[in-house]
Design an enzyme around this catalytic site. Structure first.
Site, PDB file in Angstrom:
ATOM      1  N   GLY A  50      19.196  35.228  86.050  1.00  0.00           N
ATOM      2  CA  GLY A  50      18.754  33.832  86.002  1.00  0.00           C
ATOM      3  C   GLY A  50      17.980  33.444  87.231  1.00  0.00           C
ATOM      4  O   GLY A  50      17.596  34.297  88.035  1.00  0.00           O
ATOM      5  N   ASN A  51      17.739  32.159  87.388  1.00  0.00           N
ATOM      6  CA  ASN A  51      17.058  31.667  88.587  1.00  0.00           C
ATOM      7  C   ASN A  51      17.669  30.329  88.991  1.00  0.00           C
ATOM      8  O   ASN A  51      18.545  29.803  88.307  1.00  0.00           O
ATOM      9  CB  ASN A  51      15.543  31.557  88.346  1.00  0.00           C
TER      10      ASN A  51
END
Ligand code: CTP
Length: 408
Positions: free
Chosen positions: A211-212
């Site tokens: 993810g980020n």
């Protein structure tokens, strides 16, 4: 907000069960220093009585055209208002407003008000979807009124569907943002806006992902401000933990592939598309069906494959030449140089470039950016709340929209 001379809000209350939630909206307005005149319809008082509105607003309720006639209330209340907020807006009330019928104090007020008017409809799904209601909503929107789409959820009784009044906190935010515009026209009225927000998660197995750090705040601020400028908003939300902006039609997605699907399903009818989501460039080639276990032989590498470039696809598949497409770019260094190259590569009309890293942009309240235009322009947006940045972006977008009357 000017505390010496706080804004005058007229809270019009329609005859719907959701009137009880509007008590909370009223509280939020008064507690944040707004003056509020409650104008319920006669039938609305069957749901929530006059003493409640009077106590919460600290003012007598204005309910009838025949009360205090010497003060000409049917004209004065609308003339004095900085904002008229109608909640719940029933199908009947919007039908009257759309046709200029003025048979009580609230509908008279709607005819005399020259300030922004927000309708927050709440009703059963059948009534909302009825062509008569939809035509009335379209008429009101075309005239510059802000009509917030109702939420989907539990309705009165046991049924669920679209028709629920958004949460009072979200309604208050909408009112606050409309007031902050200081009466400027709803320059996105009649426009459909598609916004992606948040950050994608690329599954490794059922419990893990790549993810980020995107919180979705900037995308949500874009959605909330577009609504206050009269737009119809579709929001594709990837893993965002924020409350939905009142009036937006929200689709939730997880991965880049899901986000692409949701965006492509909606882009053809959009006048404006804004890709504010942080889309992962790569995803695991395979997502394991079960949780990956330690084998005792050390970690096994995760093979990655490239995700589709959604923004590029959108600019290549423009349904009309006049659709305005906005991209975002997060850069850690050589911000302008990379931004220019990205704008050219992606083929969008505007690219909002912000510098990220070291506490900047991701997850923060404030943001700063430079907006690059395909026409060679560069507009600096100084550091400030994400809603302010969003408004500046909409200014730039609005300047690029084809006006329906002139063809430009
Ligand atoms: N974007 C997209 N699809 C992707 C990656 C990015 O639609 N697979 C969009 C983002 O929503 C954003 C813009 O493209 O509007 C730029 O995103 P960014 O991550 O900064 O750029 P990248 O294309 O990933 O380029 P680079 O890796 O070179 O920075």
């Amino acid at each position: 907000m000017n505390t010496e001379n706080p804004p005058e809000v007229v809270l019009g209350v329609g005859a719907g069960i959701a009137a009880y939630k509007v008590c909370e909206l009223l509280r939020r307005f008064t507690e944040s220093g707004h003056r509020v005149q409650v104008v319920p319809t006669a039938e609305a008082l069957r749901f929530v009585g006059e003493p409640t509105w009077a106590a919460l607003s600290g003012r007598p309720v204005a309910a009838g055209v025949w009360d205090a006639v010497h003060e000409v209330p049917h004209v004065r209340i609308g003339q004095r208002a900085d904002l008229v907020f109608v909640a719940p807006a029933t199908a009947d009330l919007m039908a009257k407003a759309a046709h200029g019928i003025a048979d009580d104090l609230l509908t008279n007020t709607l005819l005399t008000a020259r300030c922004p008017v927000v309708f927050a409809p709440a009703m059963h799904t059948e009534m909302w979807e009825h062509p008569a209601t939809q035509a009335n909503v379209a008429t009101l929107r075309a005239r510059g009124a802000i009509v917030l789409d109702p939420d989907i959820g539990r309705l009165t009784g046991t049924d669920t569907g679209r028709g629920r009044l958004p949460d009072p906190a979200a309604l208050f935010d909408a009112g606050r943002l409309v007031l902050a515009r200081g009466g400027l026209p709803a320059d996105l009225a009649g426009r459909r806006v598609l916004i992606s927000a948040g950050g994608t998660r690329e599954p490794i197995d059922p419990v893990r992902f790549i993810g980020n750090r995107s919180s979705g705040r900037q995308g949500y601020a874009l959605a909330a401000t577009a609504l206050t400028r009269g737009a119809e908003v579709r929001l594709v939300s990837a893993n965002v933990a924020l409350p939905d902006p009142a009036g937006a039609d929200v689709r939730r997605v997880g991965s880049a592939v899901e986000l692409r699907e949701a965006v492509l399903a909606e882009h053809a009818t959009a006048d404006i598309v804004v890709m504010a989501a942080a889309v992962a460039d790569f995803r695991p080639a395979e997502s394991a069906p079960g949780k990956i276990k330690k084998t005792g032989e050390g970690p096994s590498p995760i093979e990655l494959v490239e995700n589709p470039d959604i923004l590029l696809e959108l600019t290549r598949r423009r349904p009309r030449g006049d659709q305005v497409i906005v991209g975002f770019a997060a850069e850690t260094d050589h911000v302008l140089e990379h931004g220019r190259a990205k704008l050219a590569r992606k083929g969008c009309d505007l690219l909002v470039v912000n510098q990220v890293g070291e506490g900047r942009a991701f997850g923060t309240e404030d943001n700063q950016a430079v907006v690059l235009g395909a026409d060679g322009s560069a507009t600096d947006i100084p550091n400030g709340p994400k809603e302010e940045l969003a408004d500046r972006v909409w200014d730039l977008v609005a300047a690029r929209l084809t006006r329906p009357d002139t063809g430009r």
